[in-house]
Design an enzyme around this catalytic site. Sequence first.
Site, PDB file in Angstrom:
ATOM      1  N   ARG A   2       0.826  -1.197   0.000  1.00  0.00           N
ATOM      2  CA  ARG A   2       0.000   0.000   0.000  1.00  0.00           C
ATOM      3  C   ARG A   2       0.869   1.260   0.000  1.00  0.00           C
ATOM      4  O   ARG A   2       2.037   1.231   0.367  1.00  0.00           O
ATOM      5  CB  ARG A   2      -0.921   0.029   1.223  1.00  0.00           C
ATOM      6  CG  ARG A   2      -2.096  -0.926   1.123  1.00  0.00           C
ATOM      7  CD  ARG A   2      -2.932  -0.932   2.376  1.00  0.00           C
ATOM      8  NE  ARG A   2      -2.172  -1.443   3.505  1.00  0.00           N
ATOM      9  CZ  ARG A   2      -1.603  -0.693   4.433  1.00  0.00           C
ATOM     10  NH1 ARG A   2      -1.719   0.627   4.403  1.00  0.00           N
ATOM     11  NH2 ARG A   2      -0.913  -1.237   5.411  1.00  0.00           N
ATOM     12  N   LYS A  55      -8.329  -2.407   1.182  1.00  0.00           N
ATOM     13  CA  LYS A  55      -8.232  -1.586   2.375  1.00  0.00           C
ATOM     14  C   LYS A  55      -8.976  -0.252   2.179  1.00  0.00           C
ATOM     15  O   LYS A  55      -9.359   0.393   3.154  1.00  0.00           O
ATOM     16  CB  LYS A  55      -6.772  -1.350   2.756  1.00  0.00           C
ATOM     17  CG  LYS A  55      -6.124  -2.573   3.446  1.00  0.00           C
ATOM     18  CD  LYS A  55      -6.885  -2.991   4.693  1.00  0.00           C
ATOM     19  CE  LYS A  55      -6.070  -3.602   5.811  1.00  0.00           C
ATOM     20  NZ  LYS A  55      -5.677  -4.984   5.723  1.00  0.00           N
ATOM     21  N   HIS A 109      -9.832  -3.914  12.610  1.00  0.00           N
ATOM     22  CA  HIS A 109      -8.766  -4.505  11.793  1.00  0.00           C
ATOM     23  C   HIS A 109      -8.310  -5.771  12.502  1.00  0.00           C
ATOM     24  O   HIS A 109      -7.307  -5.779  13.225  1.00  0.00           O
ATOM     25  CB  HIS A 109      -7.608  -3.520  11.630  1.00  0.00           C
ATOM     26  CG  HIS A 109      -6.601  -3.953  10.618  1.00  0.00           C
ATOM     27  ND1 HIS A 109      -5.247  -3.776  10.777  1.00  0.00           N
ATOM     28  CD2 HIS A 109      -6.750  -4.583   9.433  1.00  0.00           C
ATOM     29  CE1 HIS A 109      -4.612  -4.256   9.726  1.00  0.00           C
ATOM     30  NE2 HIS A 109      -5.499  -4.761   8.890  1.00  0.00           N
ATOM     31  N   SER A 123      -0.560  -5.057   9.624  1.00  0.00           N
ATOM     32  CA  SER A 123      -0.132  -5.952   8.561  1.00  0.00           C
ATOM     33  C   SER A 123       1.121  -6.760   8.946  1.00  0.00           C
ATOM     34  O   SER A 123       2.106  -6.195   9.407  1.00  0.00           O
ATOM     35  CB  SER A 123       0.168  -5.112   7.321  1.00  0.00           C
ATOM     36  OG  SER A 123       0.454  -5.933   6.243  1.00  0.00           O
ATOM     37  N   LYS A 135      -2.455 -11.981  11.838  1.00  0.00           N
ATOM     38  CA  LYS A 135      -3.914 -12.163  11.821  1.00  0.00           C
ATOM     39  C   LYS A 135      -4.314 -13.362  10.972  1.00  0.00           C
ATOM     40  O   LYS A 135      -5.070 -14.235  11.412  1.00  0.00           O
ATOM     41  CB  LYS A 135      -4.629 -10.911  11.270  1.00  0.00           C
ATOM     42  CG  LYS A 135      -4.481  -9.673  12.101  1.00  0.00           C
ATOM     43  CD  LYS A 135      -5.260  -8.498  11.515  1.00  0.00           C
ATOM     44  CE  LYS A 135      -4.840  -8.091  10.120  1.00  0.00           C
ATOM     45  NZ  LYS A 135      -3.450  -7.629  10.011  1.00  0.00           N
ATOM     46  N   THR A 136      -3.804 -13.395   9.739  1.00  0.00           N
ATOM     47  CA  THR A 136      -4.202 -14.464   8.817  1.00  0.00           C
ATOM     48  C   THR A 136      -3.646 -15.807   9.288  1.00  0.00           C
ATOM     49  O   THR A 136      -4.373 -16.808   9.371  1.00  0.00           O
ATOM     50  CB  THR A 136      -3.695 -14.147   7.391  1.00  0.00           C
ATOM     51  OG1 THR A 136      -4.246 -12.897   6.981  1.00  0.00           O
ATOM     52  CG2 THR A 136      -4.101 -15.228   6.400  1.00  0.00           C
ATOM     53  N   ASP A 173      -9.193 -10.584   8.249  1.00  0.00           N
ATOM     54  CA  ASP A 173      -8.637  -9.215   8.270  1.00  0.00           C
ATOM     55  C   ASP A 173      -9.561  -8.072   8.698  1.00  0.00           C
ATOM     56  O   ASP A 173      -9.087  -7.125   9.293  1.00  0.00           O
ATOM     57  CB  ASP A 173      -8.079  -8.892   6.885  1.00  0.00           C
ATOM     58  CG  ASP A 173      -7.105  -7.729   6.906  1.00  0.00           C
ATOM     59  OD1 ASP A 173      -6.112  -7.804   7.643  1.00  0.00           O
ATOM     60  OD2 ASP A 173      -7.351  -6.740   6.206  1.00  0.00           O
ATOM     61  N   ARG A 210       2.197 -12.265  -1.801  1.00  0.00           N
ATOM     62  CA  ARG A 210       0.840 -12.511  -1.308  1.00  0.00           C
ATOM     63  C   ARG A 210       0.090 -13.516  -2.153  1.00  0.00           C
ATOM     64  O   ARG A 210       0.420 -13.738  -3.312  1.00  0.00           O
ATOM     65  CB  ARG A 210       0.030 -11.208  -1.381  1.00  0.00           C
ATOM     66  CG  ARG A 210       0.505 -10.115  -0.471  1.00  0.00           C
ATOM     67  CD  ARG A 210      -0.204 -10.206   0.846  1.00  0.00           C
ATOM     68  NE  ARG A 210       0.100  -9.070   1.689  1.00  0.00           N
ATOM     69  CZ  ARG A 210      -0.598  -8.761   2.783  1.00  0.00           C
ATOM     70  NH1 ARG A 210      -1.636  -9.471   3.141  1.00  0.00           N
ATOM     71  NH2 ARG A 210      -0.234  -7.747   3.521  1.00  0.00           N
TER      72      ARG A 210
HETATM   73  N1  LIG Z   1       5.329 -15.869  15.894  1.00  0.00           N
HETATM   74  C1  LIG Z   1       4.701 -15.625  14.764  1.00  0.00           C
HETATM   75  N2  LIG Z   1       3.355 -15.513  14.735  1.00  0.00           N
HETATM   76  C2  LIG Z   1       2.706 -15.230  13.586  1.00  0.00           C
HETATM   77  N3  LIG Z   1       3.315 -15.065  12.391  1.00  0.00           N
HETATM   78  C3  LIG Z   1       4.662 -15.181  12.347  1.00  0.00           C
HETATM   79  C4  LIG Z   1       5.402 -15.452  13.525  1.00  0.00           C
HETATM   80  N4  LIG Z   1       6.708 -15.512  13.189  1.00  0.00           N
HETATM   81  C5  LIG Z   1       6.774 -15.288  11.875  1.00  0.00           C
HETATM   82  N5  LIG Z   1       5.557 -15.090  11.336  1.00  0.00           N
HETATM   83  C6  LIG Z   1       5.293 -14.778   9.908  1.00  0.00           C
HETATM   84  O1  LIG Z   1       4.745 -13.469   9.878  1.00  0.00           O
HETATM   85  C7  LIG Z   1       3.782 -13.350   8.851  1.00  0.00           C
HETATM   86  C8  LIG Z   1       2.435 -12.998   9.435  1.00  0.00           C
HETATM   87  O2  LIG Z   1       1.622 -12.597   8.363  1.00  0.00           O
HETATM   88  P1  LIG Z   1       0.056 -12.628   8.340  1.00  0.00           P
HETATM   89  O3  LIG Z   1      -0.475 -13.745   9.166  1.00  0.00           O
HETATM   90  O4  LIG Z   1      -0.343 -12.584   6.911  1.00  0.00           O
HETATM   91  O5  LIG Z   1      -0.236 -11.245   9.045  1.00  0.00           O
HETATM   92  P2  LIG Z   1      -1.499 -10.280   8.896  1.00  0.00           P
HETATM   93  O6  LIG Z   1      -2.636 -11.116   8.458  1.00  0.00           O
HETATM   94  O7  LIG Z   1      -1.680  -9.713  10.261  1.00  0.00           O
HETATM   95  O8  LIG Z   1      -1.090  -9.256   7.887  1.00  0.00           O
HETATM   96  C9  LIG Z   1       3.722 -14.676   8.143  1.00  0.00           C
HETATM   97  O9  LIG Z   1       4.583 -14.609   7.043  1.00  0.00           O
HETATM   98  C10 LIG Z   1       4.249 -15.629   9.213  1.00  0.00           C
HETATM   99  O10 LIG Z   1       4.833 -16.757   8.645  1.00  0.00           O
HETATM  100  C1  LIG Z   2      -3.809  -5.935   2.669  1.00  0.00           C
HETATM  101  C2  LIG Z   2      -3.346  -5.668   3.836  1.00  0.00           C
HETATM  102  O1  LIG Z   2      -3.700  -6.497   4.880  1.00  0.00           O
HETATM  103  P1  LIG Z   2      -2.908  -7.276   6.018  1.00  0.00           P
HETATM  104  O2  LIG Z   2      -3.296  -6.580   7.298  1.00  0.00           O
HETATM  105  O3  LIG Z   2      -3.357  -8.704   5.996  1.00  0.00           O
HETATM  106  O4  LIG Z   2      -1.457  -7.157   5.726  1.00  0.00           O
HETATM  107  C3  LIG Z   2      -2.543  -4.473   3.976  1.00  0.00           C
HETATM  108  O5  LIG Z   2      -2.327  -4.002   5.092  1.00  0.00           O
HETATM  109  O6  LIG Z   2      -2.141  -3.949   2.933  1.00  0.00           O
HETATM  110 MN   LIG Z   3      -3.737 -10.770   6.760  1.00  0.00          MN
END
Ligand SMILES: Nc1ncnc2c1ncn2[C@@H]1O[C@H](COP(=O)(O)OP(=O)(O)O)[C@@H](O)[C@H]1O
Ligand SMILES: C=C(OP(=O)(O)O)C(=O)O
Ligand SMILES: [Mn+2]
Length: 533
Positions: free
Chosen positions: A59, A205, A224, A242, A246-247, A261, A325
Site C-alpha cells: 500500500r 483496504k 482490523h 499488517s 492475523k491471517t 482481516d 501474497r
Molecule cells: N510468531 C509468529 N506468529 C505469527 N506469524 C509469524 C510469527 N513468526 C513469523 N511469522 C510470519 O509473519 C507473517 C504474518 O503474516 P500474516 O499472518 O499474513 O499477518 P497479517 O494477516 O496480520 O497481515 C507470516 O509470514 C508468518 O509466517
Molecule cells: C492488505 C493488507 O492487509 P494485512 O493486514 O493482511 O497485511 C494491507 O495491510 O495492505
Molecule cells: Mn492478513
Amino acid sequence: MSDLDLRQYGITDVTEIIYNPSYDQLFAEETRADLQGYEQGKLTKLGAVSVDTGIFTGRSPKDKYIVRDDTTRDTVWWSDQGKNDNKAITPAVWADLKALVTKQLSGKRLFVVDTFCGANADTRLAVRFITEVAWQAHFVKNMFIRPTDAELKTYQPDFIVMNGAKCTNPDWQRHGLNSENFVAFNLTERIQLIGGTWYGGEMKKGMFSMMNYFLPLKGIASMHCSANVGKDGDVAVFFGLSGTGKTTLSTDPKRQLIGDDEHGWDDDGVFNFEGGCYAKTINLSKENEPDIYNAIRRDALLENVTVLADGEIDFNDGSKTENTRVSYPIYHIDNIVTPVSKAGHAKKVIFLTADAFGVLPPVSKLTKEQAKYHFLSGFTAKLAGTERGITEPTPTFSSCFGAAFLSLHPTKYAEVLGKRMEASGAEAYLVNTGWNGTGKRISIKATRAIIDAILDGSIENAEFVQLPYFNLAMPTGLAGVEDNAILDPRNTYANAADWDVKAKDLAKRFVDNFVKFTDNAEGKALVAAGPQL
Ligand SMILES: Nc1ncnc2c1ncn2[C@@H]1O[C@H](COP(=O)(O)OP(=O)(O)O)[C@@H](O)[C@H]1O
Ligand SMILES: C=C(OP(=O)(O)O)C(=O)O
Ligand SMILES: [Mn+2]
C-alpha cells in the site's frame, strides 16, 4: 447486465463490458498470450495464476486523500488533527483526478465486478469495481463477498471504485499532492479513484476505510482483526497491523474461520466484511502452514512471487518484495463458518503486536483499563514491504492496530469496542509475535501454543508475574510452549540489564505517544494503565 451504462460515472465509448466474470473467464482473460507487462498472469504448478503488481507491491498510504466537504468536514479524522494519512483534497482537485481516471477508462474494454463489503444485509456496502485489468477484477472477486444470482437481480451499488491504475496525475505539484499516484475518496459521491498504483490492496483496504467510516457512527465496532470460532461457539478476534499474524493465527484447523482481516461487531455478534483472504506467502511451506498452502490452487491469485520456468514457485524468494501474497476465496479454507461469515459475540480479544525492540513478553493478560490503553496506543511494527518505503521492521504506534485505515478519531473505535467488550465480558490479551532478546522472531509454533492456551482457557490457571515498567501480567508456564523461559522476555537476553535499558526506552515512547489522548478526563485516567517510568 448488458444494459449497464458507465456514462453515469463519466466513462464513455466503452467497447465491451465483461460483467461479473466467472473464475473460468478470469483465468482465460489474465493468461491471454497478447497481454503485456504487469497485465500478464502466469500459470503456476499449484494451479493458481501469478501476477506482478508492478512498481507498487504494498500500500501507499502517503498517496491517500479524502475530499473535505460538508459530508466529511466534521466527521473525518484529518491529517491536520493528528498523525494520520487522511489528507484533505478540495472538490476541485477531486474533479481533476476523476477526469483523469474516467478518461483512462473511456474507450476501453472494461471489467465490472459487483460485490458486497459486509456480511450483514442491513449494514453492507454494495461495491462496484471498474477496471481494465483482468487480474484486478480477479482480486476483488476473491476478496469481496460474491452476490448470489438473486442478489444481483436487484443489485444497486452504494459505492463505486474506478481503478485507473495505468494513469498518473501530471499536475500533482500544482494540486499540492504527494506524488503522481493517488488513492482518493469522495464520501458525497461515494466513489474511490485509483491512479498510478496497481496494488490490489488499495481497493481492499480502501473499502475497509469506508466501513470504518460508516459503522462506528452507527455504534457498530469496525475492526482490523481476524476472527474465528470454536466448537462451543466461543468467538475470538485477533487485532494486528499488517504482517503481525492475523491471517496465520486465525487459520486454525481446530476452529472455524470467520475471516482473516476486517470485521464488524454489532448487536448479534462478529461478522466478516470480506469474502476472501489475503495471506502472506514469504517463506510459506506446506509443512508449516498446510491450510494456507492448500488454499493456493486454481482461482487463488498469487502476487509478486518468483515463478520458475516450469511453473514451480520459490516462496523463499523475496527479491521483488517481502510482501509476496496470495488472495483466495474464503472457501479455499476447509474449516470456515458457512453460509454467512458471522458468529456470536467475542469472548477473547487478542492484540497482536510485532515488537521489533524485543521488550514485550510473548503474552500478557490485560486488565480492562490496559486493554483500552493498548488499543489506543497500538504499539507494533510496520513489517517489511507492507507499505511503500518500509524495508525493515519499523516500530510504530498505530492506533487501534490499523491507524492507516481509520477514517474517524481513534477514540471513537475504542469507545465502540469497549462497549461491546463490556457487554460480552470479553477478556483481552497482548501477544507479541515479534522479536525477543535472541534477535529472532518468536516462533510461530510458540505463538500458536500461546493462542491455544488463551482460547482453551488454560492460561487462566497459570501463575502470573508482573513485568516491570509495563505492569503486564505474564504467565510463567503454559502447556504446549516448549521452553517456558521465553514467556519472560528478560530470560531471552544474555544480559538482563540489556532488556532493562530497552524497556525503559520503550516505556518512554509509550508515555510520549499517549500524551495526545490526554486532552480529556477519560484519556488522562488511562495513563495509569500504561507503562510507568
Ligand atoms: N510468531 C509468529 N506468529 C505469527 N506469524 C509469524 C510469527 N513468526 C513469523 N511469522 C510470519 O509473519 C507473517 C504474518 O503474516 P500474516 O499472518 O499474513 O499477518 P497479517 O494477516 O496480520 O497481515 C507470516 O509470514 C508468518 O509466517
Ligand atoms: C492488505 C493488507 O492487509 P494485512 O493486514 O493482511 O497485511 C494491507 O495491510 O495492505
Ligand atoms: Mn492478513
